[in-house]
Design an enzyme around this catalytic site. Structure first.
Site, PDB file in Angstrom:
ATOM      1  CB  THR A   9      22.529 -13.845 -38.477  1.00  0.00           C
ATOM      2  OG1 THR A   9      22.481 -12.775 -37.020  1.00  0.00           O
ATOM      3  CG2 THR A   9      21.977 -12.561 -39.187  1.00  0.00           C
ATOM      4  NE  ARG A  16      22.895 -12.810 -22.599  1.00  0.00           N
ATOM      5  CZ  ARG A  16      22.932 -12.129 -22.870  1.00  0.00           C
ATOM      6  NH1 ARG A  16      22.857 -11.004 -23.590  1.00  0.00           N
ATOM      7  NH2 ARG A  16      24.725 -12.542 -22.710  1.00  0.00           N
ATOM      8  CD  GLU A  23      24.606  -8.278 -33.799  1.00  0.00           C
ATOM      9  OE1 GLU A  23      25.262  -7.860 -32.413  1.00  0.00           O
ATOM     10  OE2 GLU A  23      23.864  -8.842 -34.380  1.00  0.00           O
ATOM     11  NE  ARG A  49      26.492 -12.554 -42.153  1.00  0.00           N
ATOM     12  CZ  ARG A  49      26.884 -12.810 -40.360  1.00  0.00           C
ATOM     13  NH1 ARG A  49      26.296 -13.590 -40.389  1.00  0.00           N
ATOM     14  NH2 ARG A  49      27.300 -12.408 -39.796  1.00  0.00           N
TER      15      ARG A  49
END
Length: 463
Positions: free
Chosen positions: A217, A381, A239, A248
Site C-alpha cells: 500500500t 496467489r 482495506e 499516510r
C-alpha cells in the site's frame, strides 16, 4: 401476414427495421458485413429470430443464405410452418435493400432495441429479487448485469490495415524519441521512471505484490500520489479508510512520523505540526480521489471509473487489493477462474478508458519457506490469470523484515523485483523504505535517514 406476426410484439422493437435487415441479408452477401455484430437473439419477433438463426448459421458454415437456401434449411420442420413458410420469407425479401449504409443503420436500430430489452429484463428481475435478497446484493448483481448488457459489443471494431498501423507506430516512436508521448504516464519517482522508460503506459495492467507488511500500500500510494501531481488518479481502498490513507499521504509528503500521526500524545510538538502543514499543502495540489467502500465488484469499479472518466477525466487507478474485491463464484466457476475474470475485466477497462490500472496483490506463504525469502512470480496467489493478464508484475522484497543477515544490507533497503515487463527487460529497482514516513525513496546507498528530533521513537514496521 406480417401484420399478424407483430400483433404480440414486445416493447422496444421496430418491425420494419428487423424485416429490412433480414430481407437485405437474404438478398445480398454484401449486407452481411453491415450486420456482423447482430445475433439471432437481437430480434424481438420469434419468427424473425428463427430466420436470423438460420441465416447466420448458413453464413458461418460458408453456405449461401438467400431465400431459397433458408427455405431448404427449414423444409420438413414444424418451424417452417410456424413462421409462415415461403410466403413469409418472400415477404421479408421484398423489404431488402442492398445499400450498405442503409442496412447498417437498420442493424444498429435492431441492436439498440435489443440492448434496451435486455436492460428492461434485468431491471424487472432485480425488482422481483428484492423481495428475497438484501438490497445491496441485488444492486451489485444488477450493476454487473447492466454493464455486461450495454458494453458487451460496444468495443467491437474493424481490423486495422497493417500500413495504417505502421504509420501510427512511426508517430509513436517519434513522440517517444522527442519527448512528447501521450501514452506515457510519468511516475515522478526517479528510479522507477528510469527503469520503466519514462513511466507506466496507458492501457497497462500493473501488478504490485508482496507478503503482508512488505509495503504494498505504501509503494502504491507513493506512486499514485506522485503521479497525481500531473494526471488524474483514482484510488479504490477496500482495506483502509480514507482517513487512514490521508494520514499516510500527509506523512509521506510532509515527512511526518507515522507514530506521531497515530498517537494521542505529543500534541504540542510544533515541528510535527509544521510538517503536517507542509504535507497538507502538498496533498491539496494533487488530483486524486479515494473510494473506500469494501468488497467492491468489478462492475462497481467499472461504473465508478466510467463516471469519473466522463465527468472530469481519469488517467490512473490504484486498487488495494485484488483479493479484497467481491469474487463471484455463484456461476459455478472456482476461485481461480473468478480471479481470472476480474483481471481480464481490469485489463479490458484499462484499454476501454485508455488508463493505467495499478492492482495490488498478495504473495502466498511459499516465499517465507524459501531460503533468502526472495519472491518470484509463481508466488502470486491464484497466479495463472494474474501472470497472463498483467503487463508489469513488481514484487517487493525487504530483507531486513525477515532479519536476514547481510553485511552489505542497509536499513530500509528494498528490492522491487520486476519479474514481468511486457514492453521491456526484467530486472530489479533498488529503493529505500522509510517506514517512519510511509514512503519509498530513490536508493542512496546509505542507511535510511531519520530526522534527529525523532530519534529513539518507536521503530515503524511495514505497511
Amino acid at each position: 401476414m406480417i401484420t399478424e406476426q407483430y400483433e404480440q410484439i414486445e416493447a422496444f422493437s421496430n418491425a420494419h427495421a428487423e424485416q429490412a435487415v433480414l430481407g437485405a441479408l437474404m438478398s445480398s452477401e454484401v449486407a452481411f458485413d453491415a450486420c456482423e455484430h447482430l445475433t439471432a437473439a437481437d430480434f424481438a419477433n420469434e419468427s424473425n429470430k428463427v430466420v436470423a438463426g438460420v441465416v447466420f448459421g448458413l453464413a458461418r458454415a460458408g453456405k449461401p443464405f438467400d431465400v431459397i437456401a433458408v427455405f431448404e434449411a427449414l423444409q420438413g420442420s414444424k418451424t417452417l410452418e410456424a413462421i409462415g413458410g415461403m410466403v413469409y420469407l418472400n415477404e421479408l425479401a421484398m423489404y431488402g435493400v442492398t445499400q450498405v449504409s442503409i442496412v447498417k443503420s437498420h442493424a444498429a436500430l435492431v441492436l439498440s432495441n435489443s440492448a434496451k430489452r435486455a436492460v428492461q429484463s434485468i431491471v424487472s428481475a432485480s425488482t422481483a429479487a428484492m423481495h428475497n435478497a438484501p438490497v445491496r446484493d441485488v444492486v451489485d448483481e444488477m450493476i454487473e448485469a447492466l454493464d455486461a448488457a450495454t458494453s458487451s459489443r460496444e468495443n467491437e471494431k474493424d481490423p486495422v490495415d497493417l500500413c495504417d498501423s505502421l504509420n501510427d507506430l512511426v508517430d509513436n516512436l517519434q513522440n517517444k524519441k522527442f519527448g512528447v508521448n501521450e501514452n506515457l504516464l510519468p511516475i515522478g519517482i526517479k528510479c522507477l521512471d528510469s527503469f520503466f522508460n519514462g513511466g507506466f503506459e496507458r492501457q497497462n495492467l500493473v501488478v504490485i505484490a508482496g507478503r503482508p507488511s512488505m509495503g504494498k500500500t505504501a509503494l502504491a500510494m507513493n506512486i499514485g500520489t506522485s503521479m497525481s501531481k500531473n494526471v488524474r488518479v483514482g484510488v479504490f481502498s477496500m482495506e483502509m479508510s480514507t482517513r487512514d490513507l490521508n494520514r499516510r499521504i500527509v506523512a509521506s509528503l510532509g515527512s511526518v512520523p507515522m507514530h506521531w500521526m497515530n498517537s494521542t500524545t505529543d500534541g504540542e510538538n510544533d515541528n510535527a505540526w509544521d510538517s503536517v502543514t507542509v504535507g497538507m499543502e502538498e496533498a491539496s495540489t494533487r488530483s486524486m480521489w479515494i473510494d473506500d467502500r469494501g468488497a467492491l465488484s468489478l462492475g462497481q469499479i467499472r461504473k465508478t471509473c466510467k463516471r469519473a472518466h466522463r465527468k472530469g477525466g481519469l488517467d490512473v487507478i490504484v486498487i488495494d487489493y485484488l483479493t479484497q474485491m467481491k469474487i463471484n463464484t455463484s456461476n459455478g466457476s472456482n476461485r481461480a477462474q473468478a480471479i481470472g475474470d476480474i483481471t481480464v475485466g481490469l485489463k479490458a477497462l484499462a484499454k476501454e478508458l485508455n488508463i493505467c490500472v495499478i492492482l495490488l496483490h498478495q504473495l502466498n506463504r511459499g516465499v517465507t519457506e524459501r531460503q533468502g525469502k526472495r519472491p518470484m512470480m509463481s508466488d502470486l496467489r491464484d497466479s495463472g490469470a494474474v501472470e497472463q493478464d498483467a503487463d508489469i508484475i513488481a514484487l517487493i522484497h525487504r530483507p531486513e523484515y525477515y532479519s536476514i543477515e547481510d553485511t552489505n544490507a542497509h536499513t530500509g533497503e528494498t528490492d522491487v523485483i520486476v519479474d514481468k515487463y511486457r514492453n521491456g527487460q526484467r530486472g530489479v529497482v533498488k529503493m529505500t523504505f522509510k517506514g517512519e514516513f510511509s514512503r519509498f525513496d530513490d536508493w542512496d546507498g546509505t542507511t535510511a535517514a531519520v530526522n534527529d528530533e525523532y530519534q529513539g521513537k518507536k521503530k515503524s514496521g511495514g505497511f
